[in-house]
Design a protein around this motif. Structure first.
Motif, mmCIF file in Angstrom:
data_model
loop_
_atom_site.group_PDB
_atom_site.id
_atom_site.type_symbol
_atom_site.label_atom_id
_atom_site.label_comp_id
_atom_site.label_asym_id
_atom_site.label_seq_id
_atom_site.Cartn_x
_atom_site.Cartn_y
_atom_site.Cartn_z
ATOM 1 N N TYR A 614 -22.373 -34.942 11.409
ATOM 2 C CA TYR A 614 -23.209 -34.396 12.475
ATOM 3 C C TYR A 614 -24.095 -33.307 11.884
ATOM 4 C CZ TYR A 614 -24.407 -31.750 16.739
ATOM 5 O OH TYR A 614 -25.081 -31.082 17.751
ATOM 6 N N TYR A 616 -26.861 -30.517 12.549
ATOM 7 C CA TYR A 616 -27.242 -29.719 13.708
ATOM 8 C C TYR A 616 -27.877 -28.415 13.236
ATOM 9 C CZ TYR A 616 -22.979 -27.091 12.641
ATOM 10 O OH TYR A 616 -22.016 -26.330 12.015
ATOM 11 N N ILE A 643 -24.748 -33.218 21.938
ATOM 12 C CA ILE A 643 -25.548 -32.615 20.877
ATOM 13 C C ILE A 643 -26.374 -31.472 21.454
ATOM 14 C CG2 ILE A 643 -25.679 -34.774 19.562
ATOM 15 C CD1 ILE A 643 -28.623 -34.984 20.518
ATOM 16 N N MET A 645 -29.970 -29.264 20.483
ATOM 17 C CA MET A 645 -31.153 -29.153 19.630
ATOM 18 C C MET A 645 -31.908 -27.869 19.930
ATOM 19 S SD MET A 645 -32.688 -33.025 19.463
ATOM 20 C CE MET A 645 -32.607 -33.363 21.229
ATOM 21 N N SER A 651 -31.430 -33.509 15.671
ATOM 22 C CA SER A 651 -30.002 -33.706 15.464
ATOM 23 C C SER A 651 -29.803 -35.113 14.911
ATOM 24 C CB SER A 651 -29.239 -33.537 16.783
ATOM 25 O OG SER A 651 -27.858 -33.786 16.610
#
Length: 655
Positions: A614, A616, A643, A645, A651
């Motif tokens: 992931y 981020y 998620i 952003m 992302s």
């Protein structure tokens, strides 16, 4: 019934027949029964409408053409209808999906004009897509047909809003190079809004039909057989009409109408319909109704390329700078380096051959830039006049093959007239003979070319990354642009946006000029969202020491060839979440095109229960750019993923 009443009814029936009150109506329904096209004639004119789940998505819109052999837009008389099922399982390289199972119901209606000459209108209707075209058989002693205009129209319900890019006037802009499909989109506009130049809109055209769904209008199957078309401005009576190129394109040279041999057919007009944006993003209709025009001369390879020009600009076409880009491509594991304009002057042909040998020793192949011709506009970049005639092309391509060049980027075309479409076709066909792949810039929208031409890669046909360098205005709008194209321009054809930009400032020293307004992860995710089989990663030697290692590692491994594409979430111009599968691995990329943080709850059943990476970001108060990070996490059995952003951020979730 008394005689006088019977006679009155007879008179009324005869009058109704003579005025066309009795209309012949035929319909074709998609395999899943949700999409319906009705075709009806009224007063000698032919119309169609479109319903999805019983809701009107296209109002009654006219069909027909006006040709040198007769008028097929009025005084038409019904003759017959035929129906059949279409089944086509095919594979492709270089598109959003590698294998397609196309199933459609086809209806062909035949009408004759006042000269008793027939025209067949064929509709293919699959579960979310419509493709239709006009077909003409042999007509007396005629060998060909000239079509002066089409009556084809698209009337949408009054609650519709639009996401459109205007067609520019001809022979304007830098060095008189327009039109080149490089205008700005306007989102959520009313249909009544006039186009910027009064010349209508370029394909594809996206429409939001209130709460009922979405409609995407485009065309496919256009090559040397027809000019590229567009939509007119809206009128309440006709809706949007299909129009031919402007006479002023190509500096006034060449016909603006269409001609093809008989028997023959026009290209396909396409309409994609959905209650959500999912069918819009996932459509393959551009490829479903066309066929390959020739066999590939070799197995063409997808890949990534480095490109000095985006930040280093014209002066970088010298041997030393290009050698740096070759070394960079080799360090990143990339397959190609694109050497841009003026290479013939700054490096020279002998040293280009030397550079090509050096690149091959590093496992890298060169692609070379060319000016398309010298008469359509005033673009001065060289080499020129190498691609506009068959003799010059074959000589140049033979030389490229001899030194191991694997691709070309051909720039600065002059418009959409039929002779220009023929030039695209000729360049592609000749290049295939020499094992060369082709990218077009300063060009029109490709129309099914990935399937038609096996060595075709992608086209610009969009307000691309170079504009983020030229003007800060466009740098600020990059988030909007790249969350617009997955739903419009890039969903119908491969798009050479021209670079996942990793420099934070638009300068060689990465300290001066205006800054990049998107985050690092936004740019990394864009390499997945933007679809082209040979993808530009605009990384520079300085980035190797500036970027975190997890960003470098991701950019080394990001694929450019995809086997499947799924829409996850998004809204045009605001945000986009697209999932693409490479082999057995899924890459889910999200872009936030807004200036506010965005949190999303995603349903990702394809990676349910799997361990993923992931990527981020977190806000950084001391910098314009958020801090990026990557972590391993396991997706729950339900496939739900949350998620976050940052503004103009991104992302990535990938296996």
């Amino acid at each position: 019934m008394n005689i006088s009443l019977r006679n009155s009814l007879t008179v009324l029936l005869l009058a109704a027949a003579s005025t066309g009150v009795f209309a012949e109506s035929n319909k074709v329904v998609s395999p899943d029964g949700r999409l319906t096209v009705n075709v009806v004639d009224r007063d000698g004119r032919l119309y169609y409408d479109v319903l999805y789940d019983g809701k009107q998505m296209m109002l009654e819109s006219q069909l027909g053409v006006v040709a040198n052999i007769g008028d097929f837009s009025q005084r038409l008389v019904y003759r017959s209808v035929s129906n059949r099922k279409i089944a086509d399982d095919y594979t492709m390289r270089g598109t959003k999906t590698s294998a397609v199972s196309y199933r459609a119901n086809q209806m062909s209606v035949v009408y004759v004009n006042e000269k008793k000459l027939p025209m067949t209108v064929t509709f293919n209707v699959s579960d979310n897509d419509i493709a239709f075209r006009y077909e003409f058989g042999n007509v007396n002693d005629r060998t060909h047909i000239i079509i002066d205009k089409e009556a084809t129209a698209f009337r949408l319900p009054t609650q519709t809003t639009t996401f459109l890019s205007p067609q520019s006037d001809p022979m304007i802009g830098w060095k008189r190079t327009k039109p080149s499909y490089e205008e700005e989109y306007t989102p959520d506009a009313p249909m009544t809004a006039k186009s910027k130049y009064g010349q209508g809109y370029t394909f594809p055209c996206l429409f939001h039909v209130g709460n009922d769904g979405w409609v995407l209008v485009s065309e496919t199957g256009t090559h040397g057989n027809y000019p590229g078309c567009r939509l007119s401005d809206y009128s309440a009576e006709q809706g949007y009409s299909l129009v031919f190129p402007m006479t002023g394109e190509c500096d006034g040279r060449g016909a603006a109408n269409a001609a093809f041999a008989l028997p023959g057919a026009t290209p396909w007009r396409t309409i994609t319909v959905g209650s959500t944006l999912k069918p819009i993003v996932e459509t393959t209709v551009s490829y479903d109704v066309v066929k390959p025009l020739y066999e590939a001369s070799e197995q063409y390879k997808p890949g990534r390329y480095t490109w000095s020009w985006l930040i280093w600009q014209d002066n970088s076409a010298n041997y030393n700078d290009q050698k740096q880009m070759v070394d960079l491509a080799a360090a990143m594991g990339y397959e190609y380096v694109l050497v841009d304009g003026f290479w013939d002057q700054q490096t020279g042909r002998e040293r280009i051959a030397e550079l090509s040998r050096y690149a091959q020793s590093k496992g890298v192949s060169l692609m070379l830039w060319y000016n398309s011709n010298g008469t359509a506009n005033e673009a001065p970049q060289t080499p020129r006049n190498c691609m506009n005639t068959v003799i010059a092309r074959k000589k140049e391509m033979q030389w490229m093959k001899s030194i191991g060049v694997k691709g070309i980027k051909v720039d600065f075309f002059g418009g959409d007239k039929q002779h220009v479409m023929q030039l695209y076709e000729d360049i592609l066909s000749d290049a295939n003979d020499y094992g060369i792949q082709v990218i077009f810039h300063g060009c029109t929208l490709p129309r099914g070319w990935e399937r038609m031409f096996p060595n075709y890669v992608s086209s610009e046909a969009v307000l691309a990354s170079e504009n983020t360098f030229f003007q800060e205005h466009h740098a600020k709008k990059e988030g909007f642009e790249l969350t617009m194209h997955p739903f419009c321009r890039n969903t119908v054809a491969a798009m050479d946006w021209g670079g996942t930009i990793m420099n934070r400032y638009m300068s060689r020293d990465n300290k001066s000029r205006h800054r990049r307004y998107t985050s690092d992860v936004f740019e990394m995710a864009a390499a997945i969202v933007n679809q082209a089989s040979i993808q530009c990663i605009a990384i520079y030697p300085n980035n190797l020491n500036e970027l975190p290692q997890h960003e470098i590692d991701f950019l080394k491994s990001v694929p450019s060839a995809w086997d499947e594409t799924r829409f996850i979430d998004g809204y045009p111009g605001k945000y986009a979440v697209i999932a693409r599968r490479h082999g057995d691995k899924w890459y889910v990329a999200a872009l936030n095109g807004t200036n506010k943080p965005l949190s999303l709850n995603l349903s990702l059943p394809m990676i349910a229960g799997k361990e993923v990476s992931y990527y981020y970001e977190t806000a950084d108060k001391n910098s314009f750019w958020p801090k990026s990070a990557v972590k391993k996490t396991k997706v729950g059995k339900n496939g739900n993923v949350k998620i976050m952003m940052q503004p103009m951020g991104g992302s990535i979730v990938c296996e």
